[in-house]
Design a protein around this motif. Structure first.
Motif, PDB file in Angstrom:
ATOM      1  N   VAL A 161       0.836  -1.203   0.000  1.00 41.56           N
ATOM      2  CA  VAL A 161       0.000   0.000   0.000  1.00 41.56           C
ATOM      3  C   VAL A 161       0.869   1.250   0.000  1.00 41.56           C
ATOM      4  N   GLY A 162       1.950   1.228   0.747  1.00 40.40           N
ATOM      5  CA  GLY A 162       2.833   2.388   0.789  1.00 40.40           C
ATOM      6  C   GLY A 162       3.497   2.653  -0.549  1.00 40.40           C
ATOM      7  N   PHE A 163       3.918   1.599  -1.225  1.00 36.79           N
ATOM      8  CA  PHE A 163       4.545   1.777  -2.542  1.00 36.79           C
ATOM      9  C   PHE A 163       3.543   2.351  -3.539  1.00 36.79           C
ATOM     10  N   ALA A 164       2.330   1.780  -3.566  1.00 33.92           N
ATOM     11  CA  ALA A 164       1.321   2.279  -4.502  1.00 33.92           C
ATOM     12  C   ALA A 164       0.956   3.729  -4.189  1.00 33.92           C
ATOM     13  N   THR A 165       0.837   4.055  -2.902  1.00 34.90           N
ATOM     14  CA  THR A 165       0.495   5.420  -2.521  1.00 34.90           C
ATOM     15  C   THR A 165       1.616   6.395  -2.891  1.00 34.90           C
ATOM     16  N   GLY A 166       2.857   5.999  -2.653  1.00 35.81           N
ATOM     17  CA  GLY A 166       3.981   6.870  -2.989  1.00 35.81           C
ATOM     18  C   GLY A 166       4.095   7.129  -4.470  1.00 35.81           C
ATOM     19  N   VAL A 167       3.923   6.082  -5.281  1.00 36.97           N
ATOM     20  CA  VAL A 167       3.971   6.269  -6.734  1.00 36.97           C
ATOM     21  C   VAL A 167       2.819   7.161  -7.182  1.00 36.97           C
ATOM     22  N   TRP A 168       1.637   6.974  -6.601  1.00 33.89           N
ATOM     23  CA  TRP A 168       0.467   7.779  -6.960  1.00 33.89           C
ATOM     24  C   TRP A 168       0.698   9.256  -6.635  1.00 33.89           C
ATOM     25  N   ILE A 169       1.242   9.524  -5.431  1.00 34.19           N
ATOM     26  CA  ILE A 169       1.505  10.912  -5.040  1.00 34.19           C
ATOM     27  C   ILE A 169       2.579  11.535  -5.932  1.00 34.19           C
ATOM     28  N   GLY A 170       3.625  10.774  -6.223  1.00 38.73           N
ATOM     29  CA  GLY A 170       4.707  11.310  -7.033  1.00 38.73           C
ATOM     30  C   GLY A 170       4.326  11.544  -8.476  1.00 38.73           C
ATOM     31  N   TRP A 171       3.318  10.810  -8.991  1.00 35.98           N
ATOM     32  CA  TRP A 171       2.961  10.930 -10.392  1.00 35.98           C
ATOM     33  C   TRP A 171       1.783  11.874 -10.609  1.00 35.98           C
ATOM     34  N   SER A 172       0.782  11.809  -9.747  1.00 37.31           N
ATOM     35  CA  SER A 172      -0.456  12.560  -9.955  1.00 37.31           C
ATOM     36  C   SER A 172      -0.419  13.871  -9.176  1.00 37.31           C
ATOM     37  N   ARG A 173      -0.711  14.965  -9.854  1.00 40.74           N
ATOM     38  CA  ARG A 173      -0.768  16.260  -9.172  1.00 40.74           C
ATOM     39  C   ARG A 173      -1.962  16.322  -8.217  1.00 40.74           C
ATOM     40  N   ILE A 174      -3.064  15.683  -8.586  1.00 39.69           N
ATOM     41  CA  ILE A 174      -4.241  15.683  -7.705  1.00 39.69           C
ATOM     42  C   ILE A 174      -3.928  14.944  -6.409  1.00 39.69           C
ATOM     43  N   ALA A 175      -3.302  13.773  -6.528  1.00 42.61           N
ATOM     44  CA  ALA A 175      -2.923  13.032  -5.324  1.00 42.61           C
ATOM     45  C   ALA A 175      -1.887  13.795  -4.515  1.00 42.61           C
ATOM     46  N   THR A 217       5.040   0.210   8.574  1.00 44.41           N
ATOM     47  CA  THR A 217       5.784   0.024   7.334  1.00 44.41           C
ATOM     48  C   THR A 217       5.349   1.020   6.269  1.00 44.41           C
ATOM     49  N   PHE A 218       4.079   1.374   6.279  1.00 42.04           N
ATOM     50  CA  PHE A 218       3.495   2.197   5.222  1.00 42.04           C
ATOM     51  C   PHE A 218       4.183   3.548   5.086  1.00 42.04           C
ATOM     52  N   PHE A 219       4.393   4.252   6.189  1.00 43.32           N
ATOM     53  CA  PHE A 219       4.859   5.643   6.105  1.00 43.32           C
ATOM     54  C   PHE A 219       6.229   5.776   5.458  1.00 43.32           C
ATOM     55  N   PRO A 220       7.285   5.080   5.912  1.00 37.42           N
ATOM     56  CA  PRO A 220       8.586   5.274   5.240  1.00 37.42           C
ATOM     57  C   PRO A 220       8.588   4.805   3.789  1.00 37.42           C
ATOM     58  N   VAL A 221       7.863   3.718   3.480  1.00 31.82           N
ATOM     59  CA  VAL A 221       7.830   3.249   2.097  1.00 31.82           C
ATOM     60  C   VAL A 221       7.110   4.259   1.208  1.00 31.82           C
ATOM     61  N   ALA A 222       5.994   4.810   1.687  1.00 37.01           N
ATOM     62  CA  ALA A 222       5.245   5.787   0.893  1.00 37.01           C
ATOM     63  C   ALA A 222       6.062   7.053   0.659  1.00 37.01           C
ATOM     64  N   VAL A 223       6.700   7.551   1.703  1.00 38.77           N
ATOM     65  CA  VAL A 223       7.466   8.793   1.574  1.00 38.77           C
ATOM     66  C   VAL A 223       8.652   8.609   0.631  1.00 38.77           C
ATOM     67  N   LEU A 224       9.396   7.518   0.780  1.00 39.29           N
ATOM     68  CA  LEU A 224      10.570   7.315  -0.081  1.00 39.29           C
ATOM     69  C   LEU A 224      10.157   6.984  -1.510  1.00 39.29           C
ATOM     70  N   SER A 225       9.041   6.276  -1.698  1.00 41.34           N
ATOM     71  CA  SER A 225       8.569   6.009  -3.058  1.00 41.34           C
ATOM     72  C   SER A 225       8.137   7.306  -3.736  1.00 41.34           C
ATOM     73  N   TRP A 226       7.415   8.140  -3.012  1.00 38.03           N
ATOM     74  CA  TRP A 226       7.024   9.440  -3.567  1.00 38.03           C
ATOM     75  C   TRP A 226       8.253  10.279  -3.917  1.00 38.03           C
ATOM     76  N   SER A 227       9.226  10.312  -3.024  1.00 36.13           N
ATOM     77  CA  SER A 227      10.433  11.094  -3.285  1.00 36.13           C
ATOM     78  C   SER A 227      11.185  10.560  -4.501  1.00 36.13           C
ATOM     79  N   GLY A 228      11.248   9.217  -4.639  1.00 29.56           N
ATOM     80  CA  GLY A 228      11.949   8.648  -5.783  1.00 29.56           C
ATOM     81  C   GLY A 228      11.279   8.964  -7.098  1.00 29.56           C
ATOM     82  N   VAL A 229       9.949   8.854  -7.146  1.00 24.62           N
ATOM     83  CA  VAL A 229       9.229   9.149  -8.388  1.00 24.62           C
ATOM     84  C   VAL A 229       9.317  10.634  -8.720  1.00 24.62           C
ATOM     85  N   GLY A 266      13.233   2.910   1.811  1.00 25.57           N
ATOM     86  CA  GLY A 266      12.000   2.912   2.578  1.00 25.57           C
ATOM     87  C   GLY A 266      11.654   1.537   3.117  1.00 25.57           C
ATOM     88  N   LEU A 267      11.920   0.483   2.342  1.00 23.23           N
ATOM     89  CA  LEU A 267      11.647  -0.875   2.808  1.00 23.23           C
ATOM     90  C   LEU A 267      12.526  -1.242   3.996  1.00 23.23           C
TER      91      LEU A 267
END
Length: 341
Positions: A161-175, A217-229, A266-267
């Motif tokens: 869930v964190g990976f999907a959320t991070g990619v979504w935030i990093g890619w979508s301006r609405i998210a 687990t969700f928070f660090p994975v989401a933040v680092l995935s968003w930052s990477g994207v 993040g993992l």
């Protein structure tokens, strides 16, 4: 071929720390390690234990004999040198640890079993861990299996869930506009602080524990995935669009691979956070697991069992980190030679 061409075509010299160790002659650190393990065995067997409140510590003879056996094995490997083969190449990088380990064990043995400076039952010598493994291996093994299952469910759920959320935030301006502020506001809240709410709303204590581990687990994975994207070079997207790449290709084949190094960071962070929440959750409501075992051992003043559970936790966490490193190395093998590895 001229001299200049030979220099240009020659392979680059490796730093000394990365070169293959030369296995010629006697392995001197190995002989020192063998002497240290032999000293540990001698101290354990020759020096009588101090009797405090009971007859003696069990498995003292077995512990001393095992130390002497390790000493003889290391001595044989050290004397064989290059003829020791693969086992010699594997042990040589750990030579200094092979010297330090018996010295620390000897200090532990003397302070507990021999002099009683660390009084029982709060402190126990190394051989007490062998006693726990022999007497209580069923309960300890079952607790380890329960903890591994709970950790796997929570970590996989939170990481996915964190990976999907991070990619979504990093890619979508609405998210990025709506979800990112919520993530920054609620993410730093410790998962253990939500323990009462989780156990109130969850249908079972196991589901509550899975939710808390996943949240940690969700928070660090989401933040680092968003930052990477978000930090992917925009030129990569321009080149792919020029070649006619659709939107899904830009996400799955450009953004995600480029963000993988930060995703793995993040993992690693999420794995450490999930372990701390695992112990807390198992102490509060789960009926099995290493956290439950720790609480049970403390309630019965079985501190040797508690130390054995802590050792199993350390081995389990270290093994999972090693496994994650292996997955990281395989998934990012294409980066070797381009970034610092």
């Amino acid at each position: 071929m001229t001299t200049a061409e030979q220099v240009l075509d020659a392979p680059p010299a490796q730093p000394r720390a990365l070169r293959e160790p030369v296995l010629a002659g006697v392995w001197r650190i190995g002989t020192v390690a063998a002497a240290a393990w032999l000293a540990l065995g001698a101290v354990t067997l020759i020096w009588p234990n101090k009797e405090v409140g009971f007859s003696d510590w069990n498995f003292t003879t077995e512990f001393g004999g095992a130390a002497i056996a390790v000493a003889l094995l290391l001595l044989a490997i050290a004397l064989l040198g290059a003829r020791a083969g693969r086992i010699g190449r594997v042990l040589r990088p750990a030579g200094q640890w092979l010297v330090a380990a018996p010295l620390l064990l000897a200090l532990w043995e003397v302070a507990t079993a021999k002099l009683g400076l660390l009084p029982p039952p709060f402190f126990a010598p190394p051989q007490s861990l062998i006693d726990v493994a022999y007497e209580d291996w069923r309960r300890l093994g079952l607790s380890t299996a329960h903890s591994a299952r709970l950790l796997a469910h929570g970590f996989v759920l939170g990481a996915g869930v964190g990976f999907a959320t991070g990619v979504w935030i990093g890619w979508s301006r609405i998210a990025g506009y709506w979800v990112h502020p919520l993530l920054r506001f609620l993410g730093p809240v410790p998962a253990s602080a939500l323990l009462p709410l989780a156990f109130f709303f969850a249908p079972s204590s196991y589901a509550a524990a899975v939710f808390l581990i996943g949240l940690a687990t969700f928070f660090p994975v989401a933040v680092l995935s968003w930052s990477g994207v978000a930090s992917v070079n925009k030129n990569y997207y321009d080149v792919a669009r020029t070649l006619g790449a659709p939107e899904w290709f830009l996400v799955l084949r450009v953004a995600v691979p480029a963000a993988l190094p930060q995703v793995f960071v993040g993992l690693f962070m999420g794995l450490g956070a999930s372990f701390s929440v695992l112990v807390t959750a198992e102490m509060m409501g789960v009926k099995a697991g290493l956290g439950w075992y720790l609480q049970w051992a403390q309630g019965w003043a079985a501190y040797a069992n508690m130390y054995a559970a802590l050792l199993v936790m350390a081995v389990l966490c270290s093994g999972l980190i090693t496994l994650l490193f292996a997955v990281r190395d395989r998934a990012l093998s294409w980066q070797k030679g381009t970034v610092k590895w």
